[in-house]
Design a protein around this motif. Structure first.
Motif, PDB file in Angstrom:
ATOM      1  N   TYR A 145       0.815  -1.212   0.000  1.00 57.16           N
ATOM      2  CA  TYR A 145       0.000   0.000   0.000  1.00 57.16           C
ATOM      3  C   TYR A 145       0.850   1.265   0.000  1.00 57.16           C
ATOM      4  N   VAL A 180       3.984   1.640  -1.201  1.00 59.57           N
ATOM      5  CA  VAL A 180       4.607   1.773  -2.516  1.00 59.57           C
ATOM      6  C   VAL A 180       3.570   2.177  -3.562  1.00 59.57           C
ATOM      7  N   GLY A 181       2.391   1.606  -3.499  1.00 58.28           N
ATOM      8  CA  GLY A 181       1.323   1.960  -4.437  1.00 58.28           C
ATOM      9  C   GLY A 181       0.899   3.407  -4.308  1.00 58.28           C
ATOM     10  N   ILE A 210       2.766   5.926  -3.172  1.00 52.37           N
ATOM     11  CA  ILE A 210       3.851   6.767  -3.683  1.00 52.37           C
ATOM     12  C   ILE A 210       3.861   6.760  -5.207  1.00 52.37           C
ATOM     13  N   ALA A 211       3.654   5.597  -5.817  1.00 49.58           N
ATOM     14  CA  ALA A 211       3.611   5.512  -7.282  1.00 49.58           C
ATOM     15  C   ALA A 211       2.438   6.316  -7.841  1.00 49.58           C
ATOM     16  N   ALA A 212       1.281   6.230  -7.216  1.00 51.41           N
ATOM     17  CA  ALA A 212       0.107   6.971  -7.697  1.00 51.41           C
ATOM     18  C   ALA A 212       0.325   8.476  -7.609  1.00 51.41           C
ATOM     19  N   THR A 249       3.244  10.057  -7.621  1.00 52.21           N
ATOM     20  CA  THR A 249       4.283  10.428  -8.588  1.00 52.21           C
ATOM     21  C   THR A 249       3.726  10.484 -10.002  1.00 52.21           C
ATOM     22  N   ILE A 250       3.024   9.453 -10.423  1.00 58.65           N
ATOM     23  CA  ILE A 250       2.461   9.409 -11.777  1.00 58.65           C
ATOM     24  C   ILE A 250       1.415  10.508 -11.953  1.00 58.65           C
ATOM     25  N   SER A 306       1.311  13.383 -10.391  1.00 60.36           N
ATOM     26  CA  SER A 306       1.997  14.679 -10.442  1.00 60.36           C
ATOM     27  C   SER A 306       2.590  14.930 -11.820  1.00 60.36           C
TER      28      SER A 306
END
Length: 74
Positions: free
Chosen positions: A26, A28-29, A31-33, A35-36, A38
């Motif tokens: 959760y 990592v998910g 943070i990825a969401a 970042t993408i 942004s």
């Protein structure tokens, strides 16, 4: 998916905390969401009031001219 959530709930009730791997997925998910999202927001058209703002240096530039040319050829 439901089975995974049921196992997580059972683990919470039995041990009192979630497994580290479950929590890490959760984190990592999320943070990825962010970042993408942004990157997509900074490369989109600027909202009202932001037209004159510069894009941050860390955001990669997306070239959309290639996409427009391929659509025009079809």
């Amino acid at each position: 998916m439901i089975n995974i959530l049921m196992q997580a709930e059972a683990a919470t009730e039995a041990g009192g905390s979630l497994p580290i791997s479950f929590t890490a997925v959760y984190v990592v998910g999320f943070i990825a969401a962010v970042t993408i999202g942004s990157i997509a927001w900074y490369n989109s058209k600027r909202p009202a009031g932001w037209e004159g703002q510069d894009r941050p240096d860390w955001v990669p530039e997306v070239d959309t001219k290639q996409d427009e040319e391929s659509e025009n050829k079809s």
